[in-house]
Design a protein around this motif. Structure first.
Motif, PDB file in Angstrom:
ATOM      1  N   ARG A  49      74.439  29.405  75.846  1.00  0.00           N
ATOM      2  CA  ARG A  49      75.603  30.042  75.243  1.00  0.00           C
ATOM      3  C   ARG A  49      75.936  31.380  75.869  1.00  0.00           C
ATOM      4  N   ARG A  50      74.974  31.932  76.607  1.00  0.00           N
ATOM      5  CA  ARG A  50      75.226  33.254  77.144  1.00  0.00           C
ATOM      6  C   ARG A  50      75.973  33.237  78.473  1.00  0.00           C
ATOM      7  N   LEU A  51      76.205  32.053  78.994  1.00  0.00           N
ATOM      8  CA  LEU A  51      76.882  31.972  80.293  1.00  0.00           C
ATOM      9  C   LEU A  51      78.359  32.275  80.154  1.00  0.00           C
ATOM     10  N   THR A  52      78.716  33.506  80.289  1.00  0.00           N
ATOM     11  CA  THR A  52      80.143  33.836  80.261  1.00  0.00           C
ATOM     12  C   THR A  52      80.493  34.684  81.459  1.00  0.00           C
TER      13      THR A  52
ATOM     14  N   ARG B  60      89.231  38.418  64.477  1.00  0.00           N
ATOM     15  CA  ARG B  60      88.305  39.551  64.428  1.00  0.00           C
ATOM     16  C   ARG B  60      89.044  40.844  64.104  1.00  0.00           C
TER      17      ARG B  60
ATOM     18  N   HIS C  69      85.509  49.361  66.162  1.00  0.00           N
ATOM     19  CA  HIS C  69      85.036  49.034  64.818  1.00  0.00           C
ATOM     20  C   HIS C  69      84.210  50.166  64.219  1.00  0.00           C
TER      21      HIS C  69
ATOM     22  N   TRP D 261      81.812  40.620  62.879  1.00  0.00           N
ATOM     23  CA  TRP D 261      81.104  41.751  63.487  1.00  0.00           C
ATOM     24  C   TRP D 261      81.539  43.099  62.925  1.00  0.00           C
TER      25      TRP D 261
ATOM     26  N   PHE E  46      92.064  42.745  72.245  1.00  0.00           N
ATOM     27  CA  PHE E  46      91.930  43.149  73.634  1.00  0.00           C
ATOM     28  C   PHE E  46      92.448  42.098  74.595  1.00  0.00           C
TER      29      PHE E  46
ATOM     30  N   ALA F  91      87.516  39.571  75.216  1.00  0.00           N
ATOM     31  CA  ALA F  91      86.449  40.518  74.892  1.00  0.00           C
ATOM     32  C   ALA F  91      85.628  40.079  73.691  1.00  0.00           C
ATOM     33  N   LEU F  92      85.195  38.807  73.692  1.00  0.00           N
ATOM     34  CA  LEU F  92      84.323  38.334  72.609  1.00  0.00           C
ATOM     35  C   LEU F  92      82.867  38.560  73.007  1.00  0.00           C
ATOM     36  N   PHE F  93      82.013  38.694  71.999  1.00  0.00           N
ATOM     37  CA  PHE F  93      80.586  38.841  72.277  1.00  0.00           C
ATOM     38  C   PHE F  93      80.006  37.464  72.578  1.00  0.00           C
ATOM     39  N   PRO F  94      79.557  37.246  73.816  1.00  0.00           N
ATOM     40  CA  PRO F  94      79.126  35.900  74.186  1.00  0.00           C
ATOM     41  C   PRO F  94      77.875  35.438  73.448  1.00  0.00           C
ATOM     42  N   TRP F  95      77.095  36.388  72.917  1.00  0.00           N
ATOM     43  CA  TRP F  95      75.852  36.003  72.246  1.00  0.00           C
ATOM     44  C   TRP F  95      76.068  35.757  70.754  1.00  0.00           C
TER      45      TRP F  95
ATOM     46  N   VAL G 226      85.191  47.402  72.133  1.00  0.00           N
ATOM     47  CA  VAL G 226      85.407  46.633  70.900  1.00  0.00           C
ATOM     48  C   VAL G 226      84.557  47.211  69.781  1.00  0.00           C
TER      49      VAL G 226
ATOM     50  N   TYR H 269      80.026  28.798  70.271  1.00  0.00           N
ATOM     51  CA  TYR H 269      79.922  30.034  71.046  1.00  0.00           C
ATOM     52  C   TYR H 269      81.160  30.176  71.937  1.00  0.00           C
TER      53      TYR H 269
ATOM     54  N   ILE I  70      84.393  46.727  78.131  1.00  0.00           N
ATOM     55  CA  ILE I  70      85.379  46.321  77.118  1.00  0.00           C
ATOM     56  C   ILE I  70      84.677  45.932  75.821  1.00  0.00           C
ATOM     57  N   LEU I  71      83.504  45.274  75.956  1.00  0.00           N
ATOM     58  CA  LEU I  71      82.760  44.911  74.741  1.00  0.00           C
ATOM     59  C   LEU I  71      82.294  46.163  74.018  1.00  0.00           C
TER      60      LEU I  71
ATOM     61  N   GLN J  79      81.983  30.697  74.978  1.00  0.00           N
ATOM     62  CA  GLN J  79      82.287  30.089  76.267  1.00  0.00           C
ATOM     63  C   GLN J  79      82.545  28.598  76.142  1.00  0.00           C
TER      64      GLN J  79
END
Lengths: 249, 312
Positions: free
Chosen positions: B309-312, A147, B217, A99, A82, A86-90, B213, A131, B209-210, A133
């Motif tokens: 880690r969640r700060l995006t 991925r 899949h 994934w 993408f 569009a990566l999963f930040p968590w 994704v 991670y 977008i996520l 970010q």
């Protein structure tokens, strides 16, 4: 249509009846292990076209075929890279790459092994537990590539994957992509708005026009890899394509 | 360092005494940080010096807050000492502390130990809050994900939402009597709304977008909800939980005005009836401290789920 891995016939997509269609009457065949670049200005419907191929968008008219089967939704044989990562930040790098495998029900050890293999192939060994970010743009898109590769699709659809990168990183990533592609041949459909990128990467370049999106010209690019931006044939092709484009240069 | 120089004059004595306690001769903070690197608190031999070191660091970080608190308490004590406000309206902090300790072992004048009141209130608030969280969070998430459910629930929810929880008291008594149930119900209502709204907003913020994704899949819609929507909503869910906890705790006193025989709200009410401002203040401060502790606990739980880690 017989020897094409992915093809579309008279593909038309319109969102509103009152407006001209986004795509009109697109017919295209992609050969196995071909590196096809779809080049076009912004808003010409490239992403919509790619979404049709991925099965995320259903056409108003016409159809997309994978081998002989009509595409009615997303499928594992078609992977997508993408725009904007569009990566999963968590999830860690490993989690992101694995994934798709997890949703396919692959066992944990196998998932890990496959994911590690592709993380290594895109040159991110040592970052498995990082991670997203904490990664740079180029590294994020490497994760995106890994991925998409990890689930083992036959066709890789890439939607301006390097569009958000700075020029130098972009150049480096184009090279990396070619190296990866040489190692693990796949059919690649690569969407971009950058002429150099198109001529640098593609076996074949499709130039699209905007409103409605149609195929304007098609060129086979026979320059052997590694290609050089300053090669005379390269420059001639670039000149020829840019003369045909509506892109502001 | 020049920026902190003017203030360091003010705290000079405290910090200096701390330094002398550690036996560090240099007053410069650069020296201090290097000595900290060379000898981390664990390796400092006795646990006493480790504790001192910790205390010292704490003072360095928090001295302004500590001073502020001390000034506040002194002003309060002064107001009472000079009888600016009379002893039947306000009691000094020293008396509050005395009564606080006394109330731990004494049921007079309101009929129960302080900890019994606190436990009763805590149980009630948690009951209402947990009930609201268990129902409200999933409801908000499903409403945010499934448009149809939203269309069904939304009008009713929007109608009930602006009604203050306290306005439910008469109905709650009619329906559920004057026991724990009615009170828990009112607290439940108060903390239900923020849970729903924030979970709803949170899952609506899911990056499309996520979700795409995941669909590429081969994930089903419910899988996308669970694996993409839910993690995307986590920060907002916790936001909602924090607001809910606040709402539960603040509604508590009002709920305990309903024929209670125990609880901090009841204790405050008794203090008023008996003209005992000390009892009132002890009750209020206990509510304050417990509320702060609960919020702190929730923040801890949140940081377990939601790290940087969640700060995006």
């Amino acid at each position: 249509m017989d020897d094409y891995i992915l093809s579309c016939q008279d593909l038309t997509v319109s969102f509103k009846d009152s407006e001209p269609p986004v795509l009109r009457g697109l017919t295209l065949g992609v050969r196995e292990n071909e590196f096809l670049v779809i080049l076009g200005p912004g808003q010409c419907g490239k992403t919509v076209f790619l979404n049709c191929l991925a099965g995320l968008q259903l056409p108003t008219e016409g159809a997309v075929y994978y081998r002989h089967n009509k595409v009615v939704g997303p499928g594992r044989e078609r992977g997508v890279v993408f725009q904007k990562y569009a990566l999963f930040p968590w999830q860690t790098v490993l989690g992101n790459v694995a994934w798709g495998l997890k949703s396919q029900g692959v066992s944990k050890e196998k998932r890990r092994a496959i994911a590690l293999k592709y993380i290594q192939l895109v040159g991110l060994s040592g970052f498995e537990n990082a991670y997203p970010q904490t990664l740079s743009g180029g590294m994020k898109q490497r994760v995106g590539l890994a991925r998409a590769y990890a689930t083992g699709p036959k066709v890789l659809l890439m939607d301006e994957p390097f569009g958000a990168l700075d020029a130098q990183t972009r150049y480096a990533m184009e090279n990396e992509l070619l190296i990866l592609w040489e190692k693990e041949k796949r059919t690649v459909i690569f969407v971009t708005n950058n002429i150099e990128e198109a001529v640098f990467l593609g076996d074949r370049v499709i130039l699209m026009s905007a409103r409605p999106g149609r195929i304007k010209i098609e060129r086979e690019i026979l320059i052997p890899h590694p290609r050089s931006y300053t090669d005379p044939t390269f420059l001639a092709l670039r000149q020829e394509i840019s003369a045909e484009t509506d892109l502001a240069l | 360092m020049s920026k902190t120089d003017p203030t360091s004059e003010v705290v000079g004595p405290e910090i200096l005494s701390q330094r002398m306690g550690r036996g560090s001769p240099s007053p410069s903070s650069i020296e201090l940080s290097t000595s900290a690197q060379l000898a981390p608190p664990k390796d400092r031999g006795g646990s006493k010096s480790g504790l001192l070191y910790f205390f010292h660091q704490f003072l360095r970080r928090e001295y302004l807050s500590i001073i502020s608190l001390i000034v506040f308490l002194l002003a309060w004590e002064g107001v009472c000492y000079f009888k600016i406000i009379g002893p039947y309206q306000l009691v000094p902090p020293t008396t509050v502390l005395k009564v606080f300790i006394l109330k731990l072992t004494q049921v007079n004048p309101d009929g129960a130990y302080l900890w019994a009141h606190a436990l009763s209130s805590l149980g009630l608030a948690l009951l209402g809050f947990l009930g609201a969280a268990l129902i409200g969070v999933p409801l908000g998430l499903f409403m945010g994900w499934y448009t149809r459910l939203n269309l069904v629930v939304r009008p009713i929810f929007d109608l009930i939402r602006p009604i203050p929880p306290i306005a439910w008291i008469p109905l709650a008594i009619l329906w559920l009597g004057i026991g724990v149930k009615a009170k828990a119900y009112i607290i439940f209502l108060a903390s239900f709304v923020p849970c729903v709204i924030n979970s709803f907003t949170g899952i609506r913020l899911t990056n499309p977008i996520l979700a795409r994704v995941a669909r590429v899949h081969g994930a089903s819609d419910f899988t996308v909800f669970l694996k993409i929507g839910l993690p995307s909503a986590i920060p907002m869910i916790f936001n909602g939980l924090r607001l809910s906890l606040n709402a539960a705790w603040t509604t508590l006193v009002a709920a305990e005005l309903v024929a209670a025989s125990q609880g901090l709200g009841f204790m405050i009410q008794m203090g008023r009836r008996l003209a005992r401002p000390d009892i009132v203040i002890v009750g209020m401060l206990t509510i304050g401290v417990l509320g702060a502790l609960l919020s702190w606990g929730l923040s801890k739980a949140e940081s377990h789920f939601v790290s940087s880690r969640r700060l995006t």
